[in-house]
Design a protein around this motif. Structure first.
Motif: not given
Length: 374
Positions: A52, A60, A63-64, A67, A78-81
């Protein structure tokens, strides 16, 4: 996860010695595979935290932040790219390793990332670079965090930093829910007759049955640093079946019991279903789920150990047998024997007085409830 006082701490010391054909001891590999459940789970968490941190600067970050803006903990999957497929695949492998080590079926993603200091949420959302760390074991007093640039920082568990800290771990409540099913299924399979309802042909139970519930509960001891999540507590109830032989009647989770020195009232969780017992005497042991909890191993060990007892004799005998049967490496991450009640009867449900456990760590107000037949 909670760190608590133990009545009997079981510590497994795993060691191995490799000998070369010439008789000289082999050098231990610095990258040798983890040996215990706790080791495997900790390794997976550390790997995921590093992934991570590396991916944070690789796409990320937004996104992080997005979220975690909605809650303190989110599923790591759920933390994706779309640009980081290898990252997603590696995280899935870490998740699978944890499930296998803990003796759990494929219940999907249980890995999560948590904002350990929620008061920094606005700073994280505004673009402050966070520290990222794997959730450590229960004895930890410091946290070694990684910055996205690869440098590390040791954080004191006694002082909450002003920088956002993202802790990578797994959803203990989700793991425990699946684990309770494994324990229950194993106990029912091992003792189908002992756990069956009483014969109601004499009319004594034709109108219903009585259960003893936990109405209020309070745990006294916890010295957890700020970066640890809530506790995942469950209890095991044992006693004598209609055949007079000891059995473990079931595993019950208390998902609400996150903190010590907090009184939880009107929880009304059934601890003893008296229709399953042949005598007015049951025992309760209280435990915590943690990194080293292997549900398959615990189930097998308890069934084997309790099955060797010829009769109920007294609650202490069965409680001690249950505690001793738990695989030793489960206790490596913390002292998870929260407390024990060696003897619980119908009278405890009508006394209206809190009872302390044998270790003095738990206080429970029991209450009886009559459940009518439909």
């Amino acid at each position: 996860m909670m760190r608590s006082r133990a009545i009997g701490t079981l510590i497994a010391v795993l060691s191995s010695a490799a000998v070369l054909s010439g008789g000289m001891p082999a050098m231990a590999s610095p990258t040798s595979a983890p040996e215990t459940t706790q080791d495997v789970v900790m390794q997976a968490k550390e790997d995921a935290a590093k992934r991570l941190a590396t991916a944070f600067t690789g796409g990320l970050a937004s996104e992080t932040r997005t979220a975690l803006d909605a809650g303190d903990a989110i599923a790591l999957s759920d933390v994706t790219s779309p640009n980081l497929r290898s990252y997603a695949s590696a995280i899935a492998a870490d998740n699978a390793a944890i499930l296998q080590a803990k003796g759990l079926p494929d219940i999907g993603n249980i890995m999560e990332v948590r904002l350990a200091n929620p008061e920094t949420r606005s700073a994280l959302a505004a673009g402050t670079t966070p520290l990222i760390a794997a959730e450590p074991g229960d004895h930890a007093t410091t946290l070694t965090a990684i910055r996205p640039d690869g440098t590390t920082q040791v954080i004191d568990g006694a002082h909450t930093p002003s920088t956002p800290v993202l802790v990578v771990g797994y959803d203990g409540d989700k793991a425990m829910s699946a684990g309770m099913r494994i324990l229950d299924d194993g106990f029912k399979s091992a003792w189908p007759d002992a756990a069956a309802n009483r014969d109601t042909s004499n009319g004594s139970l034709t109108s219903g049955k009585t259960v003893t519930q936990i109405k209020n509960i309070y745990l006294d001891y916890d010295e957890e640093p700020w970066f640890k999540g809530g506790a995942e507590i469950f209890l095991l109830t044992s006693g004598a079946g209609k055949n007079g032989k000891p059995f473990v009647s079931g595993a019950i989770k208390l998902p609400f019991l996150d903190n010590d020195k907090t009184g939880y009232k009107n929880v009304n969780v059934t601890a003893v279903d008296w229709s399953q017992f042949g005598w007015d005497d049951a025992s309760i042991t209280i435990h915590e789920e943690d990194d080293g909890t292997d549900y398959k191993a615990i189930t097998s060990a308890m069934v084997t150990a309790v099955g060797t007892l010829a009769n109920w004799s007294e609650g202490a005998t069965v409680v001690n047998t249950v505690l001793a049967a738990i695989p030793g490496d489960w206790w490596k991450d913390g002292t998870d024997d929260i407390d024990q009640y060696f003897s619980v009867s119908h009278n405890d449900g009508i006394s209206k007085t809190e009872r302390k456990g044998a270790g003095g760590n738990a206080r429970i107000l029991f209450a009886n409830k009559f459940i009518p037949q439909i």
